[in-house]
Write a protein that holds these residues in place. Structure first.
Motif, PDB file in Angstrom:
ATOM      1  N   HIS A 189       0.809  -1.220   0.000  1.00  0.00           N
ATOM      2  CA  HIS A 189       0.000   0.000   0.000  1.00  0.00           C
ATOM      3  C   HIS A 189       0.841   1.268   0.000  1.00  0.00           C
ATOM      4  O   HIS A 189       0.327   2.356   0.266  1.00  0.00           O
ATOM      5  CB  HIS A 189      -0.962  -0.022   1.185  1.00  0.00           C
ATOM      6  CG  HIS A 189      -2.123  -0.959   0.973  1.00  0.00           C
ATOM      7  ND1 HIS A 189      -3.333  -0.536   0.482  1.00  0.00           N
ATOM      8  CD2 HIS A 189      -2.236  -2.294   1.164  1.00  0.00           C
ATOM      9  CE1 HIS A 189      -4.152  -1.566   0.389  1.00  0.00           C
ATOM     10  NE2 HIS A 189      -3.520  -2.649   0.799  1.00  0.00           N
ATOM     11  N   TRP A 192       2.198   3.506  12.675  1.00  0.00           N
ATOM     12  CA  TRP A 192       1.110   2.550  12.465  1.00  0.00           C
ATOM     13  C   TRP A 192       1.012   1.617  13.673  1.00  0.00           C
ATOM     14  O   TRP A 192       1.991   1.396  14.385  1.00  0.00           O
ATOM     15  CB  TRP A 192       1.363   1.692  11.218  1.00  0.00           C
ATOM     16  CG  TRP A 192       1.154   2.406   9.933  1.00  0.00           C
ATOM     17  CD1 TRP A 192       2.001   3.297   9.342  1.00  0.00           C
ATOM     18  CD2 TRP A 192       0.022   2.295   9.069  1.00  0.00           C
ATOM     19  NE1 TRP A 192       1.472   3.748   8.161  1.00  0.00           N
ATOM     20  CE2 TRP A 192       0.253   3.146   7.961  1.00  0.00           C
ATOM     21  CE3 TRP A 192      -1.157   1.555   9.110  1.00  0.00           C
ATOM     22  CZ2 TRP A 192      -0.656   3.280   6.915  1.00  0.00           C
ATOM     23  CZ3 TRP A 192      -2.066   1.682   8.068  1.00  0.00           C
ATOM     24  CH2 TRP A 192      -1.816   2.536   6.989  1.00  0.00           C
ATOM     25  N   ARG A 199      -3.371   3.392  11.151  1.00  0.00           N
ATOM     26  CA  ARG A 199      -2.547   4.579  11.289  1.00  0.00           C
ATOM     27  C   ARG A 199      -2.815   5.218  12.647  1.00  0.00           C
ATOM     28  O   ARG A 199      -3.953   5.210  13.141  1.00  0.00           O
ATOM     29  CB  ARG A 199      -2.883   5.570  10.175  1.00  0.00           C
ATOM     30  CG  ARG A 199      -1.832   6.648   9.947  1.00  0.00           C
ATOM     31  CD  ARG A 199      -0.617   6.088   9.223  1.00  0.00           C
ATOM     32  NE  ARG A 199       0.347   7.144   8.924  1.00  0.00           N
ATOM     33  CZ  ARG A 199       0.379   7.830   7.789  1.00  0.00           C
ATOM     34  NH1 ARG A 199      -0.522   7.581   6.853  1.00  0.00           N
ATOM     35  NH2 ARG A 199       1.293   8.747   7.603  1.00  0.00           N
ATOM     36  N   GLN A 255      -6.520   5.916   8.561  1.00  0.00           N
ATOM     37  CA  GLN A 255      -6.209   4.913   7.551  1.00  0.00           C
ATOM     38  C   GLN A 255      -6.097   3.563   8.231  1.00  0.00           C
ATOM     39  O   GLN A 255      -5.581   3.459   9.353  1.00  0.00           O
ATOM     40  CB  GLN A 255      -4.894   5.262   6.842  1.00  0.00           C
ATOM     41  CG  GLN A 255      -4.575   4.430   5.613  1.00  0.00           C
ATOM     42  CD  GLN A 255      -3.308   4.904   4.913  1.00  0.00           C
ATOM     43  OE1 GLN A 255      -2.654   5.846   5.369  1.00  0.00           O
ATOM     44  NE2 GLN A 255      -2.952   4.273   3.805  1.00  0.00           N
ATOM     45  N   ILE A 277      -5.769  -0.931   7.211  1.00  0.00           N
ATOM     46  CA  ILE A 277      -5.612  -1.992   6.221  1.00  0.00           C
ATOM     47  C   ILE A 277      -5.882  -3.321   6.916  1.00  0.00           C
ATOM     48  O   ILE A 277      -5.353  -3.576   8.001  1.00  0.00           O
ATOM     49  CB  ILE A 277      -4.189  -1.989   5.625  1.00  0.00           C
ATOM     50  CG1 ILE A 277      -3.889  -0.652   4.944  1.00  0.00           C
ATOM     51  CG2 ILE A 277      -4.003  -3.146   4.647  1.00  0.00           C
ATOM     52  CD1 ILE A 277      -2.431  -0.480   4.554  1.00  0.00           C
ATOM     53  N   TRP A 320      -5.174  -7.700   0.759  1.00  0.00           N
ATOM     54  CA  TRP A 320      -5.216  -6.639   1.762  1.00  0.00           C
ATOM     55  C   TRP A 320      -5.991  -5.463   1.211  1.00  0.00           C
ATOM     56  O   TRP A 320      -5.770  -5.036   0.081  1.00  0.00           O
ATOM     57  CB  TRP A 320      -3.796  -6.218   2.147  1.00  0.00           C
ATOM     58  CG  TRP A 320      -3.059  -7.313   2.853  1.00  0.00           C
ATOM     59  CD1 TRP A 320      -2.320  -8.304   2.277  1.00  0.00           C
ATOM     60  CD2 TRP A 320      -3.029  -7.546   4.256  1.00  0.00           C
ATOM     61  NE1 TRP A 320      -1.812  -9.142   3.236  1.00  0.00           N
ATOM     62  CE2 TRP A 320      -2.230  -8.692   4.470  1.00  0.00           C
ATOM     63  CE3 TRP A 320      -3.574  -6.889   5.365  1.00  0.00           C
ATOM     64  CZ2 TRP A 320      -1.975  -9.206   5.726  1.00  0.00           C
ATOM     65  CZ3 TRP A 320      -3.330  -7.392   6.627  1.00  0.00           C
ATOM     66  CH2 TRP A 320      -2.537  -8.536   6.800  1.00  0.00           C
ATOM     67  N   SER A 321      -6.893  -4.926   2.023  1.00  0.00           N
ATOM     68  CA  SER A 321      -7.772  -3.861   1.580  1.00  0.00           C
ATOM     69  C   SER A 321      -7.770  -2.704   2.572  1.00  0.00           C
ATOM     70  O   SER A 321      -7.610  -2.901   3.782  1.00  0.00           O
ATOM     71  CB  SER A 321      -9.201  -4.396   1.426  1.00  0.00           C
ATOM     72  OG  SER A 321     -10.102  -3.360   1.059  1.00  0.00           O
ATOM     73  N   THR A 322      -7.944  -1.498   2.053  1.00  0.00           N
ATOM     74  CA  THR A 322      -8.206  -0.356   2.926  1.00  0.00           C
ATOM     75  C   THR A 322      -9.691  -0.346   3.288  1.00  0.00           C
ATOM     76  O   THR A 322     -10.480  -1.111   2.732  1.00  0.00           O
ATOM     77  CB  THR A 322      -7.834   0.956   2.227  1.00  0.00           C
ATOM     78  OG1 THR A 322      -8.541   1.035   0.982  1.00  0.00           O
ATOM     79  CG2 THR A 322      -6.339   1.007   1.965  1.00  0.00           C
ATOM     80  N   GLN A 341     -13.372   5.266   8.355  1.00  0.00           N
ATOM     81  CA  GLN A 341     -12.169   5.288   9.171  1.00  0.00           C
ATOM     82  C   GLN A 341     -12.503   5.224  10.665  1.00  0.00           C
ATOM     83  O   GLN A 341     -13.596   5.598  11.098  1.00  0.00           O
ATOM     84  CB  GLN A 341     -11.362   6.550   8.880  1.00  0.00           C
ATOM     85  CG  GLN A 341     -10.950   6.700   7.432  1.00  0.00           C
ATOM     86  CD  GLN A 341     -10.109   5.540   6.923  1.00  0.00           C
ATOM     87  OE1 GLN A 341      -9.424   4.867   7.699  1.00  0.00           O
ATOM     88  NE2 GLN A 341     -10.142   5.297   5.628  1.00  0.00           N
ATOM     89  N   ASP A 363     -16.129  -2.936   6.758  1.00  0.00           N
ATOM     90  CA  ASP A 363     -15.794  -1.576   6.350  1.00  0.00           C
ATOM     91  C   ASP A 363     -16.775  -0.554   6.884  1.00  0.00           C
ATOM     92  O   ASP A 363     -16.578   0.613   6.655  1.00  0.00           O
ATOM     93  CB  ASP A 363     -15.762  -1.486   4.820  1.00  0.00           C
ATOM     94  CG  ASP A 363     -14.575  -2.267   4.258  1.00  0.00           C
ATOM     95  OD1 ASP A 363     -13.692  -2.620   5.027  1.00  0.00           O
ATOM     96  OD2 ASP A 363     -14.586  -2.504   3.045  1.00  0.00           O
TER      97      ASP A 363
END
Length: 274
Positions: free
Chosen positions: A198, A210, A223, A228, A230, A238-240, A244, A274
């Motif tokens: 990423h 992180w 983060r 942020q 992941i 791996w996805s964001t 948030q 998510d």
């Protein structure tokens, strides 16, 4: 969850767990769990959370969990060195350490290892007094100007993330968390590091802004400013995330998101994650 509840949870879930010393015959898949004193480890997170909750926002003092190459998880460094650029030249242990094993652990010490405050017995007998004595060791220092563009978000959200991670570790023996993360630019066991994929680090380096939270073979990265994250998907990629952690209203909401990413309580749908 208040301090007394955290201490009671640590004792209930960790007191009877045997030590996990780092040894040559320890399976590689378990080495990330190596802990000389399981209860000292759990109570050390409680102490670290008190310090961060009291002194990160107004003094930038952080508590970094450290995995020692000979002992495993055996200390926290109390430091501002990785908090913001003005502190980059401070010693890594400028505010001392929290040692997680030995007599009456956890113990707050100077950087030299000399004792400042032993907390094992005090936390059990009088958590409120323990909290007062911990905070008294770290008076408010104030902040210089120009702590970087992300400081307002870190100042607001990092203590909440720290509390969430602390409580998850207390609730889930076998969970570990790191703030000192090595990102390689070469594949390990056939896979690239997710922070490399990423674009967080495009050459080998240690990353300090992180969180890594791991339970079993699942991991998530967040983060420190909560803007942020992941996580590993069901397909092994791996996805964001779309929403948030900074948008969550409570510490419990943050905990639920992390639990979902780690699949600890069932296997959520992507929308839940998510």
């Amino acid at each position: 969850m208040d301090l007394r509840e955290q201490v009671e949870l640590a004792i209930r879930n960790y007191e009877h767990l045997p030590p996990l010393p780092l040894s040559a015959d320890m399976p590689e898949a378990e080495q990330h769990l190596a802990t000389p004193d399981r209860l000292g480890f759990a109570l050390g997170w409680v102490v670290a959370n008190v310090i961060v909750g009291a002194r990160f926002a107004d003094s930038a003092i952080d508590a970094l969990p450290i995995y020692h190459p000979e002992n495993g998880w055996d200390r926290f460094l109390l430091t501002r060195r990785v908090t913001a650029p003005p502190f980059a030249n401070e010693p890594a242990d400028s505010f001392g350490m929290i040692l997680l094993s030995g007599e009456d652990a956890p113990r707050i010490t100077h950087g030299s290892g000399d004792l400042r405050l032993a907390l094992g017995t005090l936390l059990r007998e009088d958590p409120e007094r323990a909290q007062e004595e911990i905070i008294a060791l770290f008076p408010r220092m104030g902040l210089p100007g120009n702590l970087g563009y992300s400081w307002p978000q870190k100042q607001k959200h990092y203590p909440r993330l720290y509390q969430a991670v602390t409580e998850l570790i207390l609730e889930n023996p076998g969970m570990v968390a790191a703030r000192e993360i090595f990102v390689d630019d070469q594949p390990v066991d056939g896979a690239y590091h997710p922070l490399y994929l990423h674009g967080v680090a495009l050459k080998p380096k240690m990353v300090y802004d992180w969180w890594l939270v791991q339970m079993g073979d699942r991991a998530a990265f967040m983060r420190v400013h909560a803007g942020q994250a992941i996580y590993e998907t069901d397909r092994g990629g791996w996805s964001t995330v779309r929403k948030q952690l900074s948008e969550e209203e409570t510490v419990d909401d943050i905990k639920r998101r992390i639990l979902a990413w780690l699949r600890i309580k069932g296997t959520p749908s992507p929308d839940t994650v998510d």
